[in-house]
Write a protein that holds these residues in place. Structure first.
Motif, PDB file in Angstrom:
ATOM      1  N   ILE A   1      67.326 -19.295  24.409  1.00 28.67           N
ATOM      2  CA  ILE A   1      67.049 -20.487  24.895  1.00 28.67           C
ATOM      3  C   ILE A   1      65.866 -20.145  26.224  1.00 28.67           C
TER       4      ILE A   1
ATOM      5  N   ARG B   1      57.336 -27.952  27.117  1.00 30.94           N
ATOM      6  CA  ARG B   1      58.673 -28.620  26.634  1.00 30.94           C
ATOM      7  C   ARG B   1      59.279 -27.691  25.685  1.00 30.94           C
TER       8      ARG B   1
ATOM      9  N   ASN C   1      62.826 -25.359  23.768  1.00 29.80           N
ATOM     10  CA  ASN C   1      64.181 -25.400  23.486  1.00 29.80           C
ATOM     11  C   ASN C   1      65.015 -25.151  24.801  1.00 29.80           C
ATOM     12  N   GLY C   2      65.484 -25.801  25.656  1.00 33.45           N
ATOM     13  CA  GLY C   2      66.033 -25.056  26.894  1.00 33.45           C
ATOM     14  C   GLY C   2      65.706 -25.987  27.979  1.00 33.45           C
TER      15      GLY C   2
ATOM     16  N   ASN D   1      66.769 -29.733  27.593  1.00 38.01           N
ATOM     17  CA  ASN D   1      66.883 -30.298  26.184  1.00 38.01           C
ATOM     18  C   ASN D   1      66.991 -31.969  26.347  1.00 38.01           C
TER      19      ASN D   1
END
Length: 449
Positions: A237, A244, A246-247, A258
């Motif tokens: 993460i 932007r 994943n996290g 997210n």
């Protein structure tokens, strides 16, 4: 681990060494204690531990103790290549640290945080989030509250939020945190670790034991840390201010995990880009643990900071004095300087850690810093770096107290005096806390007239 019948040599009577010795004595181990630094405080600790059954080891009896003892519990202040651990290694004996000893007894879920800067703030913020969520949590580790003190007070449903330094990672092998956070990696402690390759390797050790069911929280904007994603089995993460991911990320003035908004940046109490990164790391942890976004965001935003980290001491004579004694490396000091909103006189110097100070003075030239007071053991190395960078607005002295007084007379009303030394405190103080307290004492003695 079975304690009775085993002999432990606890080397270094810092807070972690003292706590380890007490833990072992309470469980029936035969404990030998040693420290090559002799002060009234350390003598008092050793005398008290002796009264509890520990054997005091002196320089004359140290060789015999290395033969007699089975396990060395090494203070993080003692390098792994010191003659004492080398002697144990040659005999094929175990060398552990306080956090390694504690890790073998830890039942609580753990969130472990390492990195060059931001560890203590991030640990404290995560602990505040968990508390706000109604969880039983404790901040411990390198923040001054050893894990070994807390390990048996925490149950399976609790959380240990553990700060881990590169020194502790030298002897830490058993810890498997549920979430491991790496804040950033910049040049630091090269006088101990010799080169960046060794330092980076040590930081990556926090990920070594993670399995597919655990999480690695990595700074996407730090190329070194980002690359660790290929070196772990854990779910990765990220946190980022630039993308932007994943996290956790920053977008349009707000912080998200997210797609779920946690707070607006204007609500954050702490200033500085570095604190936004700390907050993003915490949001990533909150998202992983499924904490309520509003409660977690509110806890992060309300956090007012840790002692000795960009902490305002007082304003006197129109000058604001700021304690950032925790700024012990170039990156931390530069970020502290850049966070100042008024013209600033900065106090720099102490014991050299092997850092290159040229980037510091390169950066100060475009910061609010108008003058630097350079002092301490490494003052001439800093002086050469300043001249190399073309930074000439400085004064030079040797002693810490003289430096603070010189800053007092240099700063003008409306300006700040910032203690952010970019150096260890060990040339004059036991630790950065003692240095920060000395700064506060001097500042509080300034006559307001």
């Amino acid at each position: 681990m079975y304690f009775k019948g085993q002999k432990f040599l606890v080397a270094g009577m810092s807070v972690s060494g003292e706590s380890s010795a007490r833990f072992l004595l309470e469980r029936g181990a035969e404990v030998y204690i040693y420290d090559d630094v002799v002060t009234d405080k350390i003598n008092g600790i050793m005398s008290e531990l002796s009264g509890l059954g520990a054997h005091v080891v002196t320089a004359d009896t140290l060789d015999a103790a290395t033969v007699k003892c089975d396990i060395l519990v090494l203070s993080p202040g003692i390098p792994i290549d010191n003659v004492l651990p080398v002697a144990f290694r040659k005999q094929g004996k175990s060398i552990i640290g306080e956090e390694e000893l504690a890790a073998t007894f830890l039942r609580a879920a753990s969130v472990a945080v390492t990195g060059t800067n931001g560890k203590t703030t991030t640990v404290s913020m995560i602990n505040e989030m968990l508390t706000a969520a109604g969880k039983r949590s404790v901040a411990c580790g390198n923040n001054g509250n050893p894990l070994i003190r807390e390990v048996e007070n925490l149950s399976f449903n609790d959380y240990a939020v553990i700060e881990i330094s590169s020194f502790q990672l030298e002897t830490l092998t058993s810890l498997r945190p549920h979430v491991a956070v790496i804040t950033n990696i910049t040049e630091d402690h090269l006088n101990r670790h010799y080169n960046m390759e060794n330092y980076i390797f040590l930081k990556s050790k926090i990920l070594r034991n993670l399995r597919e069911s655990e999480y690695a929280v990595l700074n996407y904007d730090d190329p070194i840390v980002k690359a660790f994603a290929t070196k772990t089995k854990a779910k990765v993460i990220y946190f980022s201010m630039q993308s932007r991911v994943n996290g956790a990320y920053f977008e349009n003035g707000s912080v998200y995990f997210n797609g779920e908004k946690y707070f607006d940046l204007t609500d954050l109490t702490l200033n500085g880009v570095h604190n936004v990164y700390n907050a993003l790391a915490c949001v990533a942890v909150a998202g992983i643990l499924g904490l309520d976004a509003k409660k977690a965001g509110a806890a992060i935003c309300a956090f007012k900071g840790v002692r000795h980290r960009i902490e305002t001491v007082r304003e006197v004579g129109g000058v604001t004095y700021v304690d950032d004694s925790k700024g012990t490396n170039v990156d931390a000091a530069l970020k502290a300087a850049q966070s100042m909103s008024n013209p600033t006189v900065i106090l720099l110097g102490g014991k050299d850690k092997g850092d290159d100070y040229t980037p510091l003075f390169d950066g100060l030239g475009s910061s609010p810093v108008v003058h630097a007071i350079i002092y301490g053991e490494n003052r001439f190395k800093m002086l050469n770096a300043a001249l190399k960078s073309g930074f000439t607005a400085f004064s030079l002295c040797s002693e810490f107290k003289t430096a603070v007084k010189l800053a007092q007379f240099t700063a003008k009303p409306g300006q700040c005096v910032l203690l952010s030394p970019a150096s260890s405190s060990f040339d004059s103080f036991l630790n950065y806390e003692e240095r920060g307290d000395a700064f506060r004492e001097i500042v509080e003695s300034i006559d307001e007239r």
